[in-house]
Write an enzyme that holds these catalytic residues in place. Sequence first.
Site, PDB file in Angstrom:
ATOM      1  N   LYS A  32      31.682  48.192  41.673  1.00  0.00           N
ATOM      2  CA  LYS A  32      31.461  49.537  42.190  1.00  0.00           C
ATOM      3  C   LYS A  32      32.241  50.574  41.391  1.00  0.00           C
ATOM      4  CE  LYS A  32      32.617  48.236  46.286  1.00  0.00           C
ATOM      5  NZ  LYS A  32      32.551  47.528  47.522  1.00  0.00           N
ATOM      6  N   THR A  33      33.520  50.311  41.243  1.00  0.00           N
ATOM      7  CA  THR A  33      34.375  51.283  40.573  1.00  0.00           C
ATOM      8  C   THR A  33      33.932  51.461  39.136  1.00  0.00           C
ATOM      9  OG1 THR A  33      36.049  50.230  41.909  1.00  0.00           O
ATOM     10  CG2 THR A  33      36.778  51.949  40.426  1.00  0.00           C
ATOM     11  N   GLN A 260      31.826  46.086  54.395  1.00  0.00           N
ATOM     12  CA  GLN A 260      33.264  46.278  54.249  1.00  0.00           C
ATOM     13  C   GLN A 260      33.778  47.477  55.024  1.00  0.00           C
ATOM     14  OE1 GLN A 260      35.151  45.485  50.351  1.00  0.00           O
ATOM     15  NE2 GLN A 260      33.069  45.192  49.598  1.00  0.00           N
TER      16      GLN A 260
END
Length: 755
Positions: A32-33, A260
């Site tokens: 994601k990052t 999450q």
Amino acid sequence: MQTPMSLNPAQQAAVDHRGGPLLVLAGAGTGKTRVITHRVAALLDEGVPPWRILAVTFTNKAAKEMRERIDVLCEGRHETKELWVGTFHSICARILRRNPEGVGLSSHYAIYDTSDQRSLMKQVLADLGVPDRLYTPKGVLGHIDRAKNQGLRPSEMDALQILEPVATVVRNAYTRYQDKLKAADACDFGDLILHVVTLLRNAVKPSDSQLGDLDPMVRMTTRFTHVVVDEFQDTNPVQAEFVDRISRNAELCVVGDDDQSIYGWRGADVDQILRFADRHDGAEVVRLEQNYRSTMNILECSDAVIRKNAGRLGKKLWSDLGQGDPVQLVRLGDERDEGRLIAQDIYAAIENGTDPEEIAVFYRTHAMSRVLEDEVRRMGLSCRIVGGVAFYERQEVKDTLAYLSVLRNSSSDAHVSRIINRPARGIGNTTQTRLADAAAKDGKSLWEALLDPEAAGLKKAAARKVRAFVTMMQNLRDEMHELPLDELLARVVEVSGYREMLVSDDSEEAQARLENLQELQGNVMEFLQERPDGTLDEYLELVSLVGGERSEGDATRAINLMTVHSAKGLEFERVYVTGMEERVFPHARVLDDPVQMEEERRLAYVALTRAKRHLTLTMAARRRIYGQTQVGTPSRFLGDLPRECIHRVGDEPAYGGHGGGYGRRSAHRPQPTRKQAESWQNDIEYDVDPDIPFDDIPTDEPEGVPIYVGMLVRTRTFGDAEVIGWSGSGTKMKLQLRLSNREVKTVLASFVEPL
DNA sequence: ACATGTTCCCTTTTT
DNA sequence: GGGAACATGT
């Protein structure tokens, strides 16, 4: 392992997407990052000015990392310093600084932390004359926090649907609390966001109006052309409104994982992600499902746990990192054994060349950290507690910062009363109460009352001491304007007598406090190095926002201890998850709430998916909680793990399932074998009792009647009931019961009998 | 005013 | 088991 520069097709698509809102639905460890950083770098390369890009992260640490990664990708081609990267809170503080008057604050406004909030609320409740057993500061602040998370002011609180008479009390307290905050020239964490949202709400003006162009907030709503938000699943409604308003003129890209979402209690809304497409016309969705972090055994276990949740978007992660080692499942005698075993295992791993920084131990609650820290240290390993009692929360640090804060802005009563008698200067409780009363009577601030001690009815001796304090502060204030920040800090510690107090106390504790102040000094110098023209205002703001995160700079390579919540967004070679017992993880408070139980499951999912290669889950048969020994049953999450992916040490756990008990069923379990226990770590002697079958665990139960969740009992006063939890042991053992009318009661165990 | 003793509640999780 | 809030003694 994916190399830092490469992207798979799905990631590339997310990076390249232009022209409309984008939702990146990405599982754990799918990069994601990486997508966000590459996207920002790509935008810069396309010629977007850096100051037109806003990136919101969840923690300050993540913001820092993101900046570094973007720098690496840009290789100095762009002015990345001008990028806006930060948490919701730091971004909002930055925006608020442009127009604090808009919400009635001065430019020196203070940011109140939890303890400041509580002391303020305590006064509010006293003013309102509300019975204090019924309405605790903490409880009322909880409601107010909830309101702020939804973007609600006192008049709008009906939306929360609090029952009367609580609703009225909370509404009044909220109103008064805000008044007092304003009088103290302060805001709390929730206000930081809500104030900015309020400013942005009011900033909607016709775009052609001359006036509108001059308004800094109107410019704010059109400033950004590209906005990215990480961890979008943990965004609460005000934050979502902030995102909407700040990206009025921008292309929005949010990244998140519904599995999450672990901040529901803070107002985060899992639906946020689901509703994204409704709120934003033409939103595209990109899914990332290839995991680059963990081996298949770890992924299978994580998936088995999260799969049981209903109402998820659903994705199945895969990895080509191979099967890997089985997930270790270890049962130990008590929490000391648990800590010792983990410490020994870590020791061996480090001997074998593992980097301590790549090792982490997780626990569900802070209270569990002490024993673990103990045992790890005893093994001669250095460790770091992430979160916990943060540096800036230490008393001596808070006191010193309070001095600085008062020098800058004396209207904050919470800060004045914190330092007025620390170090002790003979201004005791009585004097303080008199001064506070006098201030309240005249509607003045505490500091103003100090200026005229006789008016508060103080006797000569007391008045003299108060004067001395005031003079000291005024002298410091005179010096303040001439001294650089670091020297000012040193002067404060000296002149206030704080240093003297600690030096003359030769206890170990005072020594540690002195060192902490030294560290604070270093911290200030570091701040000045980064921003040579940084002001006191900016420093204090930074400090209150960084809050939970420890100060960087301890270069020693140490293993990491933290709560599962703090672990979000991180990854480690080797992970230990402790306390895998019912009532610990999942926590006792969520057992009868299916919604919270789902969040707990997501939390477990977060914990397991942090591990890259080695994952060990531990549980203790007995554990001391509140100083009383409690008997544990294996966490229901353990029962979900696929057998072929795990390796058990100790005897076969009595799997939880629903209301999984211990005792009765255990009779059918196969006996434990020594061999299993030894095969795992045969070169290490560990002092555990894998052979204690659960039946034989000593308890203080009066007649040895096994108690388990789901058990039916008969009471004289309430009729038949179901056991949903217990606490204590022996004659003090208390049971939580769910009665036939679904009401929950706590009764002494001796008052019930098994059915 | 302060030092010492006593009781009570507590614990989810954090920016 | 432990910290904070209250209570009592000097």
